[in-house]
Write an enzyme that holds these catalytic residues in place. Structure first.
Site, PDB file in Angstrom:
ATOM      1  CG  HIS A   7      -6.676   3.759  61.188  1.00 35.19           C
ATOM      2  ND1 HIS A   7      -5.937   2.864  60.435  1.00 35.19           N
ATOM      3  CD2 HIS A   7      -5.758   4.526  61.832  1.00 35.19           C
ATOM      4  CE1 HIS A   7      -4.647   3.075  60.642  1.00 35.19           C
ATOM      5  NE2 HIS A   7      -4.495   4.087  61.471  1.00 35.19           N
ATOM      6  CG  HIS A  79      -1.918   8.444  62.078  1.00 37.56           C
ATOM      7  ND1 HIS A  79      -1.441   7.986  63.292  1.00 37.56           N
ATOM      8  CD2 HIS A  79      -2.429   7.345  61.462  1.00 37.56           C
ATOM      9  CE1 HIS A  79      -1.660   6.679  63.395  1.00 37.56           C
ATOM     10  NE2 HIS A  79      -2.261   6.259  62.291  1.00 37.56           N
ATOM     11  CD  GLU A 130      -0.592   3.854  59.274  1.00 38.39           C
ATOM     12  OE1 GLU A 130      -1.473   4.287  60.032  1.00 38.39           O
ATOM     13  OE2 GLU A 130      -0.009   2.766  59.473  1.00 38.39           O
TER      14      GLU A 130
END
Lengths: 134, 134
Positions: A7, A79, A130
């Site tokens: 994502h 992010h 991430e």
């Protein structure tokens, strides 16, 4: 090592307004808001055919996106999350190459109930990365 | 209306260093640099199973990412690109809903030789959105 783009996360000051905008202006499929108090955010997902966008709004005190929204009051890209098969192997490789893993370096349980780590944005061209084990 | 996430673009001050880092630290597949003088950038693609990341370095005078890198000298997430089937229909819908399309509003030929438009980041939570007709 890098797998799918899981994502892209966008921090927003007003989740309801942002969700409505993606629905009406962009014709996107947007999920209902989920409060994740243990992560300090409320989230909706914009479901795309190949990945998803997460819109994040701070929830409660000490939200991890509060400082970002202070600097960027209208919101912004926060992010990107990449999938990896083995998060400990990924961490060790990154550390060996000199990258900084945030926090203790022990994976935490992320918003999708999977082990996650974050990498220092200063080591990656100003991009907070991430990693999520899938 | 929104289709696939075509790419996430990250502006970087040093493309060779960034490409090497994605290869060695993150084990990613990174293409060779392509100079796109008509777009004012040199680009590499990080090929992921479901989408791609574009790393952008300024090329020549008046690069469209020069101002961004002045504000963010170590780089940062620059825009997201969504695919649409009909870019003129998308533009008209967005304008009717009050969103601002950058430039003249006529699609330009993007880095992938397809018609593109950019939407004002102030209308979308600080996120610069590119639409690409596929």
């Amino acid at each position: 090592m890098l797998g799918r783009l899981n994502h892209v996360a966008i921090a927003v000051p007003d989740l309801a307004a942002a969700a409505a905008q993606y629905r009406t202006m962009l014709g996107a499929e947007v999920t209902e808001p989920q409060a994740l108090p243990e992560h300090g955010v409320t989230v909706v997902f914009i479901e795309l055919p190949n990945t998803k966008i997460e819109l994040l709004e701070p929830l409660g005190e000490g939200s991890p996106i509060a400082a970002f929204l202070e600097k960027n009051p209208s919101g912004g890209m926060h992010h990107v999350c990449y999938e990896v098969e083995d998060i400990l192997a990924a961490r060790d490789r990154l550390r060996n190459e000199g990258a900084r893993v945030l926090g203790s370096g022990e994976p935490k349980t992320g918003a999708h109930n999977k082990p996650v780590l974050f990498l220092h944005p200063k080591d990656f061209n100003g991009t907070l990365i991430e990693l999520e084990q899938v």
